[in-house]
Every structure is written in C-alpha cells, then in structure tokens.
Scaffold this active site. Structure first.
Site, PDB file in Angstrom:
ATOM      1  N   HIS A   1      -6.727  -4.676 -10.620  1.00 32.87           N
ATOM      2  CA  HIS A   1      -7.340  -5.216  -9.580  1.00 32.87           C
ATOM      3  C   HIS A   1      -8.314  -6.351  -9.956  1.00 32.87           C
ATOM      4  CE1 HIS A   1      -9.026  -5.415  -5.510  1.00 32.87           C
ATOM      5  NE2 HIS A   1     -10.018  -5.413  -5.883  1.00 32.87           N
TER       6      HIS A   1
ATOM      7  N   ILE B   1       1.009  -1.297   0.058  1.00 33.13           N
ATOM      8  CA  ILE B   1       0.009  -0.070  -0.004  1.00 33.13           C
ATOM      9  C   ILE B   1       0.883   1.200   0.005  1.00 33.13           C
ATOM     10  CG2 ILE B   1      -1.628   1.349   1.532  1.00 33.13           C
ATOM     11  CD1 ILE B   1      -2.783  -1.350   2.203  1.00 33.13           C
TER      12      ILE B   1
END
Ligand code: GRF
Length: 192
Positions: free
Chosen positions: A112, A95
C-alpha cells in the site's frame, strides 16, 4: 514454494519481484518461484512482461461474473491451481471478500502506498501532501478482511519535498516499493 501474483495494471511491483527472484536465484537457493501472474484486466500491461518471462498468466474479468463472491470464488480456484505458498497482491485494484481473505489467511500480502496506518484507501499521495506531511512511504502488510489493515511486514519512508505533486511523490514512493516488496516476500517465505 510457489508465488502467485495478482495485478490490475502496470505491474511494476510484480516485475520487481520477478527480477529479484531471477537475480537472487530464489529458485536455486530457496526453491521459490513465481508460478503465475493473474489479472482482472486483460489490458494490464504487466501481463506482457510476465509472458515475456515465460510465466503463466491468466485473466479473470470481474465484469464477467454475476457477483463479487462469484468472481472471488473463480479467482481462488485459479490461484489454488498453482499450489501457492504465497499470494501477492501487486497493484491489484479489487476489494476481496472476507471468504477469499479467510481462504488465504497467512499467505496473502499487499503493498500500500502510504505509511500505514496513515492514509488507508485511495489517493494516498495527494492526501499526504494536503495534510502537510514531511514524510510519506509504503507498507507491505498481511491482508485481512478490513481494507489496508493487517500486520505490517515492512515499510519504507521518503521525504515529501516542497513543490511535490501527487505524481512526483508517487514516483519516489514507487521506487521504494520495488525495494521493500521483493525483500518482504522473500522474508515471508523463508520464515515459513
Ligand atoms: C502502486 O502505487 C502500489 O502501491 C499500488 O498500486 C500502484 C501500482 O502498482 N498497490 P504496480 O506498478 O501495478 O505494481
């Protein structure tokens, strides 16, 4: 125009982009090349493929940095060294801090394995199966500070079949990732 691709594991999406660039002659036709493949894991299998293709690789082990900010700052420096027109996250399992995202705003994309905005986060295939979804898929999107959100650039849909496991669905989705990611990366660079 240089592309820098970030991976953490198998790098199959990175490989799909590298193959598309070669087969479609992105360098000759558009002046687009994959300049480097970076990883936060030395063990990332994709690094071997990149090296075989003669692409510069670099590993920045996030465990070697005192903070997320310090790692992201080092990563940004390593990326900037290749003068990227586009930074591609491809199975990059970190992240990123808002400062990093801000620095590459407008030239940072991710893939994703779900039909965003559904199923942000992890375990997307099992969650789709558990929810009784009839369809699943993948999304290429601009990266913003909020995880797995950001303007959608492309999507592909696959059926969820009776008896599907997370593994069988993941394989079906991954095959589509390899179709839409190269297409979305090229389109993004040609629009600029
Ligand atoms: C894929 O499911 C992709 O959607 C996600 O990471 C997984 C592995 O990708 N971002 P890769 O084979 O390392 O490209």
């Amino acid at each position: 125009k240089n592309i820098v691709i970030l991976i953490s594991g198998g790098g199959s999406n990175m490989a799909a982009i590298v193959r598309a660039a070669r087969q479609q002659d992105w360098a000759g036709r558009h002046g687009i090349r994959v300049a480097a493949v970076l990883s936060n894991r030395e063990a990332a299998a994709g690094l071997a493929f990149a090296r075989e293709q003669g692409i510069a690789t670099e590993v920045l082990d996030h465990k070697a940095y005192p903070s997320r900010e310090a790692f992201d700052a080092a990563l940004a420096q390593a990326i900037i060294a290749h003068d990227p027109a586009l930074v591609v996250l491809a199975g990059f399992m970190r992240i990123l801090t808002p400062a990093f995202v801000e620095r590459f705003a407008g030239r940072l994309v991710n893939i994703h394995p779900s039909l965003l905005p559904a199923f942000t986060g992890l375990d997307t295939h099992q969650r789709a199966i558990d929810a009784g979804c009839r369809f699943a898929g993948c999304t290429v999107h601009e990266v913003t500070a909020e995880l797995d959100v950001g303007p959608i650039l492309d999507q592909a849909v696959v059926p969820v079949l009776p008896g599907d496991t997370a593994q069988t669905l993941a394989a079906r989705v991954l095959a589509q990732e390899h179709v839409i990611y190269p297409r979305a990366v090229l389109a993004h660079l040609l629009q600029k």
